[in-house]
Design a protein around this motif. Structure first.
Motif, short mmCIF file in Angstrom:
data_model
loop_
_atom_site.label_atom_id
_atom_site.label_comp_id
_atom_site.label_asym_id
_atom_site.label_seq_id
_atom_site.Cartn_x
_atom_site.Cartn_y
_atom_site.Cartn_z
N VAL A 55 7.37 21.05 14.75
CA VAL A 55 5.91 20.87 14.85
C VAL A 55 5.29 20.69 13.47
CG1 VAL A 55 3.75 21.99 15.51
CG2 VAL A 55 5.72 22.07 17.05
N GLU A 56 5.72 21.63 12.58
CA GLU A 56 5.18 21.54 11.21
C GLU A 56 5.56 20.22 10.55
OE1 GLU A 56 6.65 24.96 9.23
OE2 GLU A 56 5.22 26.37 10.18
N LYS A 57 6.81 19.78 10.82
CA LYS A 57 7.29 18.51 10.25
C LYS A 57 6.46 17.35 10.80
CE LYS A 57 11.49 15.81 9.56
NZ LYS A 57 12.95 15.71 9.86
N LYS A 58 6.29 17.38 12.17
CA LYS A 58 5.47 16.33 12.78
C LYS A 58 4.04 16.37 12.26
CE LYS A 58 8.03 15.85 17.12
NZ LYS A 58 7.97 16.01 18.59
N GLN A 59 3.51 17.64 12.14
CA GLN A 59 2.15 17.79 11.62
C GLN A 59 2.06 17.28 10.19
OE1 GLN A 59 0.71 21.78 11.92
NE2 GLN A 59 -1.37 21.25 11.20
N ALA A 60 3.10 17.60 9.39
CA ALA A 60 3.13 17.14 8.00
C ALA A 60 3.21 15.63 7.95
CB ALA A 60 4.31 17.78 7.26
N LEU A 61 4.09 15.08 8.83
CA LEU A 61 4.20 13.61 8.89
C LEU A 61 2.88 12.98 9.32
CD1 LEU A 61 7.75 13.18 10.50
CD2 LEU A 61 7.07 12.55 8.16
N GLN A 62 2.25 13.62 10.33
CA GLN A 62 0.97 13.11 10.82
C GLN A 62 -0.10 13.17 9.72
OE1 GLN A 62 -0.39 15.08 14.34
NE2 GLN A 62 -2.18 13.73 14.60
N GLU A 63 -0.11 14.35 9.03
CA GLU A 63 -1.07 14.49 7.93
C GLU A 63 -0.79 13.49 6.82
OE1 GLU A 63 -0.77 18.51 6.71
OE2 GLU A 63 -1.95 19.31 8.39
N LYS A 64 0.53 13.26 6.58
CA LYS A 64 0.91 12.29 5.56
C LYS A 64 0.47 10.89 5.97
CE LYS A 64 4.84 10.76 2.78
NZ LYS A 64 6.30 10.89 2.54
N GLU A 65 0.73 10.59 7.27
CA GLU A 65 0.31 9.28 7.78
C GLU A 65 -1.21 9.13 7.71
OE1 GLU A 65 1.87 8.92 11.67
OE2 GLU A 65 3.94 8.55 11.02
N GLU A 66 -1.90 10.21 8.13
CA GLU A 66 -3.36 10.17 8.06
C GLU A 66 -3.83 10.03 6.61
OE1 GLU A 66 -4.77 13.62 9.99
OE2 GLU A 66 -4.36 12.87 12.04
#
Length: 226
Positions: A55-66
C-alpha cells in the motif's frame, strides 16, 4: 526374585520412558501447534506488513506520479506563461515598432509640411522682396521721371523766359536805335550825346548777345534732357 525385580524395574523404566515419550510427544505436539500458530501469526503479521508495504509502495508511486504530473503541469503552465509572456512581449515590441513607425512618419510629414511651408514662406518673401524692389524701382523711376520732367519743365520755362527777354531786349534795342536815329536826324545829338547813345546801344546789343548765348545754352540743356 532378582530377575523379577529387574524385570519390574525394566517395566517401570519402560513405563516411565513411555510416559515420558508420551509426555514429550504431547509437549512436542503442543509445541508444534504453538509453533504453527506462531508461524501462522508471524505469517499474518508478515502478510499485513507486506500488504502495508505494498500500500505504502503504491501510495508512494501514486504520490510520485502525482508529483510528476504536478511537475509536468507546472512545467506546462510555466511554458504556457513563457509563451504568453513572449507573445505579449512580441505584441508590445510590435506595437512599439508601429508607434515608432507612426512617430517617424508623423515627423517626416511634419518636416515635409515645414519644408513646404518654409518654401512657400521663402517664395512669398522672395515675391514680396521682388515686389518691394519693383515698387522702389518704380518709385525711383517715377521720382527720376518727375525730377527729369521738373528739369525739362524748368529748362523749357527757362527757354521761354530767355525768349521773352530776347524779345523784350530786341524790342528795347530797336526802340533805342530808333530814338537815337530820330534825334540824330533832327540834329539834336551832340557828338558826346551820340557817343552815349551808341554806348547804350552797344551795351544792349551785348546784353542781347548774352541772352542769345543763354538761349542756346538753355535749348541745348532742354534737348539733352529730352
Amino acid at each position: 526374585m532378582k530377575t523379577k525385580f529387574i524385570t519390574l524395574l525394566a517395566l517401570i523404566s519402560t513405563s516411565i520412558t513411555i510416559a515420558q515419550e508420551q509426555e514429550n510427544a504431547t509437549s512436542t505436539k503442543e509445541n508444534t501447534v504453538l509453533t504453527a500458530e506462531m508461524i501462522k501469526r508471524n505469517d499474518s503479521i508478515k502478510a499485513v506488513k507486506i500488504a502495508q508495504l505494498e500500500v505504502e509502495k503504491k501510495q508512494a508511486l501514486q504520490e510520485k506520479e502525482e508529483a510528476l504530473k504536478a511537475k509536468e503541469r507546472a512545467e506546462k503552465e510555466k511554458e504556457k506563461a513563457l509563451k504568453q509572456e513572449e507573445k505579449e512581449r512580441k505584441e508590445i515590441e510590435k506595437q512599439k515598432k508601429e508607434e515608432e513607425k507612426d512617430r517617424k512618419a508623423a515627423l517626416k510629414n511634419a518636416e515635409k509640411e515645414r519644408k513646404a511651408a518654409d518654401k512657400e514662406r521663402k517664395a512669398a518673401e522672395k515675391e514680396r522682396k521682388a515686389a518691394e524692389k519693383a515698387r522702389k524701382k518704380a518709385e525711383k523711376e517715377q521720382k527720376k521721371a518727375e525730377k527729369l520732367q521738373s528739369k525739362i519743365e524748368k529748362a523749357d520755362d527757362k527757354v521761354e523766359k530767355v525768349h521773352d527777354k530776347i524779345d523784350k531786349k530786341t524790342k528795347d534795342l530797336a526802340e533805342t536805335k530808333s530814338k537815337m536815329e530820330k534825334l540824330d536826324r533832327k540834329g539834336k545829338l551832340s557828338p558826346n550825346d551820340k557817343a552815349k547813345w551808341l554806348d547804350k546801344i552797344a551795351k544792349k546789343e551785348q546784353q542781347l548777345n548774352d541772352l542769345n548765348a543763354d538761349l542756346n545754352k538753355a535749348q541745348r540743356n532742354l534737348e539733352r534732357l529730352k
